[in-house]
Design an enzyme around this catalytic site. Sequence first.
Site, PDB file in Angstrom:
ATOM      1  N   GLY A  11       0.841  -1.203   0.000  1.00 28.97           N
ATOM      2  CA  GLY A  11       0.000   0.000   0.000  1.00 28.97           C
ATOM      3  C   GLY A  11       0.876   1.254   0.000  1.00 28.97           C
ATOM      4  N   VAL A  24      17.781   8.651  -4.242  1.00 30.03           N
ATOM      5  CA  VAL A  24      18.398   9.084  -5.505  1.00 30.03           C
ATOM      6  C   VAL A  24      19.465  10.152  -5.247  1.00 30.03           C
ATOM      7  CG1 VAL A  24      17.963  10.255  -7.717  1.00 30.03           C
ATOM      8  CG2 VAL A  24      16.378   8.498  -6.886  1.00 30.03           C
ATOM      9  N   ARG A  72       0.786  -4.847  -4.882  1.00 30.58           N
ATOM     10  CA  ARG A  72       0.953  -5.996  -3.988  1.00 30.58           C
ATOM     11  C   ARG A  72       1.260  -7.182  -4.910  1.00 30.58           C
ATOM     12  NH1 ARG A  72      -0.943  -3.772   0.805  1.00 30.58           N
ATOM     13  NH2 ARG A  72      -2.786  -2.459   0.650  1.00 30.58           N
ATOM     14  N   ASP A 103       5.660  -5.564   5.729  1.00 26.34           N
ATOM     15  CA  ASP A 103       6.412  -6.790   6.021  1.00 26.34           C
ATOM     16  C   ASP A 103       6.584  -7.691   4.806  1.00 26.34           C
ATOM     17  OD1 ASP A 103       3.803  -7.493   6.096  1.00 26.34           O
ATOM     18  OD2 ASP A 103       3.909  -8.630   7.963  1.00 26.34           O
ATOM     19  N   THR A 125       4.171   2.661   5.607  1.00 24.20           N
ATOM     20  CA  THR A 125       2.740   2.301   5.645  1.00 24.20           C
ATOM     21  C   THR A 125       2.027   3.232   6.616  1.00 24.20           C
ATOM     22  OG1 THR A 125       1.098   0.684   6.382  1.00 24.20           O
ATOM     23  CG2 THR A 125       3.275   0.433   7.310  1.00 24.20           C
ATOM     24  N   ASP A 127      -0.335   2.384   8.350  1.00 26.17           N
ATOM     25  CA  ASP A 127      -0.799   1.584   9.491  1.00 26.17           C
ATOM     26  C   ASP A 127       0.147   1.661  10.693  1.00 26.17           C
ATOM     27  OD1 ASP A 127      -2.791   0.790   7.759  1.00 26.17           O
ATOM     28  OD2 ASP A 127      -1.765  -1.061   7.192  1.00 26.17           O
ATOM     29  N   ASP A 129       2.434  -0.342  11.470  1.00 23.23           N
ATOM     30  CA  ASP A 129       2.407  -1.642  12.151  1.00 23.23           C
ATOM     31  C   ASP A 129       3.643  -2.504  11.898  1.00 23.23           C
ATOM     32  OD1 ASP A 129       1.951  -2.139   9.490  1.00 23.23           O
ATOM     33  OD2 ASP A 129       0.250  -3.480   9.793  1.00 23.23           O
ATOM     34  N   ARG A 171      -5.455  -1.638   9.184  1.00 26.67           N
ATOM     35  CA  ARG A 171      -5.439  -3.104   9.034  1.00 26.67           C
ATOM     36  C   ARG A 171      -5.691  -3.740  10.398  1.00 26.67           C
ATOM     37  NH1 ARG A 171      -3.613  -5.709   4.485  1.00 26.67           N
ATOM     38  NH2 ARG A 171      -2.514  -3.865   3.796  1.00 26.67           N
ATOM     39  N   VAL A 250      -8.998   8.048   1.584  1.00 25.64           N
ATOM     40  CA  VAL A 250      -8.541   9.438   1.739  1.00 25.64           C
ATOM     41  C   VAL A 250      -7.343   9.471   2.698  1.00 25.64           C
ATOM     42  CG1 VAL A 250     -10.090  10.046   3.661  1.00 25.64           C
ATOM     43  CG2 VAL A 250      -9.402  11.799   2.057  1.00 25.64           C
TER      44      VAL A 250
END
Length: 320
Positions: A11, A24, A72, A103, A125, A127, A129, A171, A250
């Site tokens: 994601g 870069v 993904r 992960d 991410t 999340d 997490d 998630r 969003v």
Amino acid sequence: MKRIGVLTSGGDAPGMNAAVRAVVRKGLYEGLEVYGINYGFAGLVAGDIRKLTRRDVSDKISRGGTFLYSARYPEFRTEEGQMKAIEQLDRFGIEGLVVLGGDGSYRGAYALTKRGYPTIGLPGTIDNDIPGTDFCIGFDTAINTVLDSLDKIRDTATSHVRTFIVEVMGRNAGDIALWAGVAGGAEQIIVPEKDFSIVEVADTIREGRQKGKKHSIIVLAEGVMKGNDFAAELAEIENFHVRVTELGHVQRGGSPTARDRVLASTFGAKAVELLKEGKGGLCVGIVNNQIVANDIIDTLENHTHTPDLSLFELNKQISD
Ligand code: F6P
């Protein structure tokens, strides 16, 4: 090492562009050539690869999403997928890689390192997490996006003396709900890491009304259940005139915050330094405000991510 690659996987998260830019620019500063790989591991296998110049990353620091695109790609777990990737790395003369993602991306990074292509993982991410770091690229922007919505929802919730259930992403993790909930002054925060009782949720709404509260905002992490299901459970106890808002994707977009840009820039530059030293199979993170680089497999297998649950307790004490 003379030539490195960079890709974004899983994601997307605001700040990924800032990280790629840092890879870069730091790479060029160190005398390396840097190749961008489109669509994550899928693009690596397909050979969707191009040399990136200094100018290719101009004006990217402020942009959300990832200009390298993301995908993904579970097929990368297979030996066949990995061998195809290696063919492409050899074709382009890429000796080391930086991989941004979660992960799944870390496991891909480890697989490439084991096959002789040192790869560094960067945690990206919303999340938040990923083990091995207190903060991931994109999390700060996401919680600020949620906060903006919570502030707006509160306006209308107060006008109509309503209860709102605001479902946020994450998630299986409650980080977004916890941080945005505390920042947004939510009455209740419901996260997967803490059990809840719908009867107590109803009691708290009722008590709030009795204390003169004009609104009740419940921030619900998606890892617990859908907002509509939560509303249905609540309705079985009492009709609180609930409205449900699912913030959805969003939360994944938008210009990254200063904090995410700095984190991404620091992580990106650190990854290049590690590759220059010939190191791979490491994931970069920030722990207690220090930049760290840890073994990917040890991090994934022996460490788990736990959100800051002191925020949950704090919110209980200051939300009534
Ligand atoms: O991992 C980021 C995330 O936005 C999660 O919060 C959410 O559960 C998931 O991705 C949504 O995935 P997709 O974009 O594939 O619908």
